[in-house]
Design a protein around this motif. Structure first.
Motif, short mmCIF file in Angstrom:
data_model
loop_
_atom_site.label_atom_id
_atom_site.label_comp_id
_atom_site.label_asym_id
_atom_site.label_seq_id
_atom_site.Cartn_x
_atom_site.Cartn_y
_atom_site.Cartn_z
N LEU A 496 0.83 -1.20 0.00
CA LEU A 496 0.00 0.00 0.00
C LEU A 496 0.87 1.25 0.00
O LEU A 496 0.56 2.24 -0.68
CB LEU A 496 -0.92 0.00 1.22
N GLU A 497 1.97 1.20 0.75
CA GLU A 497 2.89 2.34 0.79
C GLU A 497 3.47 2.61 -0.60
O GLU A 497 3.52 3.77 -1.06
CB GLU A 497 4.02 2.06 1.77
N LYS A 498 3.89 1.57 -1.30
CA LYS A 498 4.48 1.74 -2.62
C LYS A 498 3.45 2.28 -3.63
O LYS A 498 3.78 3.12 -4.48
CB LYS A 498 5.04 0.41 -3.11
N MET A 499 2.21 1.82 -3.50
CA MET A 499 1.17 2.29 -4.42
C MET A 499 0.85 3.77 -4.18
O MET A 499 0.63 4.52 -5.13
CB MET A 499 -0.09 1.42 -4.28
N LEU A 500 0.84 4.18 -2.93
CA LEU A 500 0.59 5.59 -2.62
C LEU A 500 1.76 6.45 -3.06
O LEU A 500 1.56 7.57 -3.56
CB LEU A 500 0.33 5.75 -1.12
N ASN A 501 2.97 5.95 -2.87
CA ASN A 501 4.15 6.69 -3.33
C ASN A 501 4.13 6.85 -4.85
O ASN A 501 4.54 7.89 -5.40
CB ASN A 501 5.42 5.99 -2.90
N ALA A 502 3.64 5.81 -5.54
CA ALA A 502 3.57 5.88 -7.01
C ALA A 502 2.56 6.94 -7.46
O ALA A 502 2.68 7.49 -8.56
CB ALA A 502 3.20 4.51 -7.57
N ARG A 503 1.57 7.22 -6.62
CA ARG A 503 0.58 8.24 -6.95
C ARG A 503 1.02 9.64 -6.53
O ARG A 503 0.28 10.60 -6.69
CB ARG A 503 -0.75 7.91 -6.29
N GLY A 504 2.22 9.74 -5.97
CA GLY A 504 2.77 11.05 -5.64
C GLY A 504 2.65 11.45 -4.19
O GLY A 504 3.00 12.59 -3.83
N TYR A 505 2.17 10.56 -3.31
CA TYR A 505 2.04 10.88 -1.89
C TYR A 505 3.26 10.34 -1.13
O TYR A 505 3.48 9.13 -1.08
CB TYR A 505 0.76 10.27 -1.32
N ASN A 506 4.03 11.24 -0.58
CA ASN A 506 5.21 10.83 0.18
C ASN A 506 4.80 10.42 1.58
O ASN A 506 4.68 11.24 2.49
CB ASN A 506 6.23 11.98 0.23
N ILE A 507 4.59 9.13 1.75
CA ILE A 507 4.05 8.62 3.00
C ILE A 507 4.80 7.37 3.41
O ILE A 507 5.20 6.56 2.56
CB ILE A 507 2.52 8.34 2.83
N ALA A 508 5.04 7.21 4.70
CA ALA A 508 5.78 6.06 5.22
C ALA A 508 4.83 4.91 5.54
O ALA A 508 3.61 5.09 5.66
CB ALA A 508 6.55 6.46 6.47
N ARG A 509 5.38 3.71 5.69
CA ARG A 509 4.55 2.53 5.97
C ARG A 509 3.83 2.66 7.30
O ARG A 509 2.66 2.27 7.42
CB ARG A 509 5.44 1.27 5.98
N ARG A 510 4.50 3.20 8.32
CA ARG A 510 3.83 3.33 9.62
C ARG A 510 2.65 4.31 9.55
O ARG A 510 1.67 4.16 10.27
CB ARG A 510 4.83 3.78 10.69
N THR A 511 2.76 5.31 8.66
CA THR A 511 1.64 6.23 8.48
C THR A 511 0.48 5.54 7.77
O THR A 511 -0.69 5.79 8.08
CB THR A 511 2.07 7.46 7.67
N VAL A 512 0.82 4.65 6.81
CA VAL A 512 -0.22 3.86 6.15
C VAL A 512 -0.95 3.00 7.18
O VAL A 512 -2.19 2.91 7.17
CB VAL A 512 0.40 2.97 5.06
N ALA A 513 -0.20 2.37 8.07
CA ALA A 513 -0.81 1.53 9.11
C ALA A 513 -1.70 2.37 10.03
O ALA A 513 -2.79 1.93 10.43
CB ALA A 513 0.28 0.82 9.91
N LYS A 514 -1.24 3.59 10.36
CA LYS A 514 -2.03 4.45 11.24
C LYS A 514 -3.34 4.86 10.57
O LYS A 514 -4.41 4.79 11.19
CB LYS A 514 -1.22 5.70 11.61
N TYR A 515 -3.27 5.27 9.30
CA TYR A 515 -4.48 5.66 8.59
C TYR A 515 -5.43 4.47 8.40
O TYR A 515 -6.65 4.61 8.50
CB TYR A 515 -4.13 6.27 7.23
N ARG A 516 -4.86 3.29 8.15
CA ARG A 516 -5.70 2.10 7.98
C ARG A 516 -6.46 1.78 9.27
O ARG A 516 -7.65 1.44 9.24
CB ARG A 516 -4.82 0.91 7.56
N GLU A 517 -5.79 1.92 10.40
CA GLU A 517 -6.44 1.67 11.68
C GLU A 517 -7.50 2.72 11.97
O GLU A 517 -8.56 2.41 12.52
CB GLU A 517 -5.40 1.65 12.80
N GLN A 518 -7.24 3.98 11.59
CA GLN A 518 -8.24 5.03 11.79
C GLN A 518 -9.48 4.79 10.94
O GLN A 518 -10.58 5.22 11.31
CB GLN A 518 -7.63 6.40 11.47
N LEU A 519 -9.31 4.10 9.80
CA LEU A 519 -10.44 3.75 8.94
C LEU A 519 -11.10 2.45 9.37
O LEU A 519 -12.02 1.98 8.69
CB LEU A 519 -9.96 3.63 7.48
N ASN A 520 -10.62 1.86 10.48
CA ASN A 520 -11.16 0.59 10.99
C ASN A 520 -11.04 -0.53 9.96
O ASN A 520 -11.95 -1.36 9.80
CB ASN A 520 -12.62 0.75 11.43
N ILE A 521 -9.92 -0.53 9.25
CA ILE A 521 -9.64 -1.58 8.27
C ILE A 521 -8.60 -2.51 8.88
O ILE A 521 -7.53 -2.06 9.29
CB ILE A 521 -9.12 -0.98 6.95
#
Length: 530
Positions: A496-521
């Motif tokens: 998920l981190e690599k796919m977001l980076n490919a779309r131009g969002y500079n985001i780390a894996r731990r941030t992906v995990a945090k957002y995923r948890e906030q979305l209750n996924i």
């Protein structure tokens, strides 16, 4: 050795009118209605209806021109840049503010002497002080810790799960002893519909509170009766028992039997979604395990959610703002409950004028007019605070609409811009604390649904283009990616981190995990489906 010193200090404090405005600003619409009703009940000088000219009342105060030096704008303390409770008001309304005592004092001003006044004449300034204004200080006014973490008001609902269970207990045919045990068990059911306490502890409670000696097997026997009540699964001690209780009420078909075997024999593997192990252990075909798992997933894991325990509340949000979009123009209005028609009672104004014209002014009349004066001042301050509240709410929401215009036009979460409280505070020239109070527990009704104001505030994420994207936009993209993944092979946080980076969002894996948890996924392993 004793020493006598003299010091001159300059201090600041919020006037009662400022405290009243702050309290009114942060409460939502539903609570404002109750607050206005409370004020109408305790202050007879305040009544509902359109405002009338108050020239007569103002003329009575104009005789004491010298005393006006002791009064100032109620915003004086809040406009100070060193004050974190800065509450700026609209400049056009400053002339309409009631005269209140200056919160910053160095020396008390001496009252002007008048030879024309007799000893029995009333000096109204003697009866107005900062700290105790009759009819003003009531429940809900002034600072307090009870209001911290205020929640959105919820609408009441009739009936409760506990009442329903107690009603079923009455028709269960149990004797008086068993009925007592049943009531204790029903009282131990939590909001999810589970009994999480040990049965031995419940037996001890019966011994201490009801003076009833019971054994654990006896309590368990009554528990099995309670577990037959509606809704299905009520009174279970864990999730496994809850799901099995619901399956027991279904017709015993092959799919139901397979589902019961999965929960009884391979529950740990089921919670971890190790479907291949389940299939091998129970010797099930692909279609059989798929149907059984599908049936289990349709069961209710929280049977208590179907009815509030003990008279709880169903969450209904009352919007504070109404926003419509017509031909490229936004129309922002307050909920009509936010704009009540209040006025100062003409009868009390007439009483005050009658005193001014009276030839004989005795002590009883002086006490009566003191009461009237205080109630009139309290009514004027309350009406002014309501008007300032309306003005501040509209200014803040109007700035939010301008800042997030693209979202309000299309309703697309990806159009949300990064926005923090400071951005809106600078836009409307108010303090951050003021914007925070407006955003707390307030909601706006748009063409795309009802949103809490806090929804529009988010931090920024750096992008390859050099611009910041809203964290809500990133969450929306993340949710889209996960919804479009292959459920047989869900995407890990690294992918998920690599796919977001490919779309131009500079985001780390731990941030992906945090957002995923906030979305209750859940994590990829728990998102796997057959």
């Amino acid at each position: 050795m004793q020493r006598l010193d003299m010091k001159q200090l300059l201090s600041q404090k919020l006037s009662p009118q400022q405290i009243q405005f702050i309290k009114l600003l942060q409460i939502p619409t539903a609570e404002l209605e109750a607050r206005i009703k409370e004020e109408l009940e305790v202050n007879p000088a305040l009544e509902e209806g359109e405002d009338e000219p108050e020239d007569e009342f103002d003329d009575l105060d104009s005789g004491d021109d010298d005393s006006d030096d002791d009064y100032d704008d109620p915003d004086a303390a809040l406009d100070n840049p060193d004050n974190t409770l800065d509450e700026d008001y609209d400049a056009d309304q400053r002339d309409e503010q009631p005269e209140v005592e200056l919160p910053i004092k160095e020396e008390p001003a001496e009252a002007p002497e008048s030879s024309s006044e007799s000893a029995d004449d009333l000096d109204l300034s003697d009866y107005l002080n900062d700290d105790e204004i009759a009819g003003y200080k009531m429940q809900g006014d002034g600072p307090g810790d009870d209001d911290d973490g205020r929640e959105m008001p919820l609408a009441d609902t009739s009936g409760s799960l506990m009442d329903n269970l107690l009603s079923q207990l009455g028709f269960s045919g149990l004797d008086e002893r068993q009925q007592t045990i049943g009531r204790q068990l029903i009282g131990s059911i939590d909001g999810d519909g589970y009994i999480r306490r040990d049965l031995s502890a419940i037996a001890n409670d019966l011994a201490f509170s009801q003076n009833l000696e019971v054994s654990v097997p006896e309590v368990e026997g009554v528990l099995h009766v309670v577990q037959t009540f509606d809704p299905a699964g009520i009174g279970a001690r864990d999730l496994q028992e809850c799901l099995l209780l619901q399956l027991e009420r279904r017709p015993q078909e092959e799919t139901v039997e397979n589902a019961e075997r999965i929960l009884q024999d391979t529950y740990e593997e089921f919670t971890k979604k190790h479907y291949q192990r389940i299939q091998q252990k129970l010797d099930l075909e692909d279609d059989e395990i798929k149907e059984a798992i599908g049936l289990i997933l349709k069961l209710n894991p929280k049977p208590g959610g179907s009815g509030p325990v003990g008279g709880g509340k169903i969450q209904y949000i009352i919007p504070d703002f109404l926003l419509s979009h017509d031909n490229g123009q936004f129309n922002l209005t307050l909920n009509t409950r936010n704009a009540p028609e209040l006025r100062v009672s003409p009868a009390y104004t007439e009483m005050f004028r009658a005193y001014d014209k009276a030839s004989k002014k005795d002590k009883k009349m002086k006490e009566a007019v003191t009461f009237v004066k205080q109630k009139l001042d309290s009514a004027k301050w309350f009406i002014d605070a309501i008007r300032q509240r309306q003005n501040t709410l509209l200014r803040t929401m109007d700035a939010i609409v301008r800042y997030q215009r693209e979202f309000f036009e299309e309703g697309d979460e990806s159009k949300l811009r990064p926005m923090i409280l400071k951005d809106i505070a600078q836009e409307i020239s108010m303090d951050i604390s003021t914007v925070s109070r407006v955003a707390n527990s307030k909601a706006v009704q748009t063409e795309f649904g009802i949103y809490p104001l806090k929804y529009f505030f988010s931090e920024g994420i750096a992008t390859d283009s050099g611009e910041d994207a809203s964290s809500r936009e990133v969450k929306y993209i993340l949710k889209e990616i996960i919804e479009g993944e292959q459920k047989k092979k869900p995407l890990s946080d690294d992918k998920l981190e690599k796919m977001l980076n490919a779309r131009g969002y500079n985001i780390a894996r731990r941030t992906v995990a945090k957002y995923r948890e906030q979305l209750n996924i859940p994590v990829a392993r728990l998102r796997k489906e057959l």
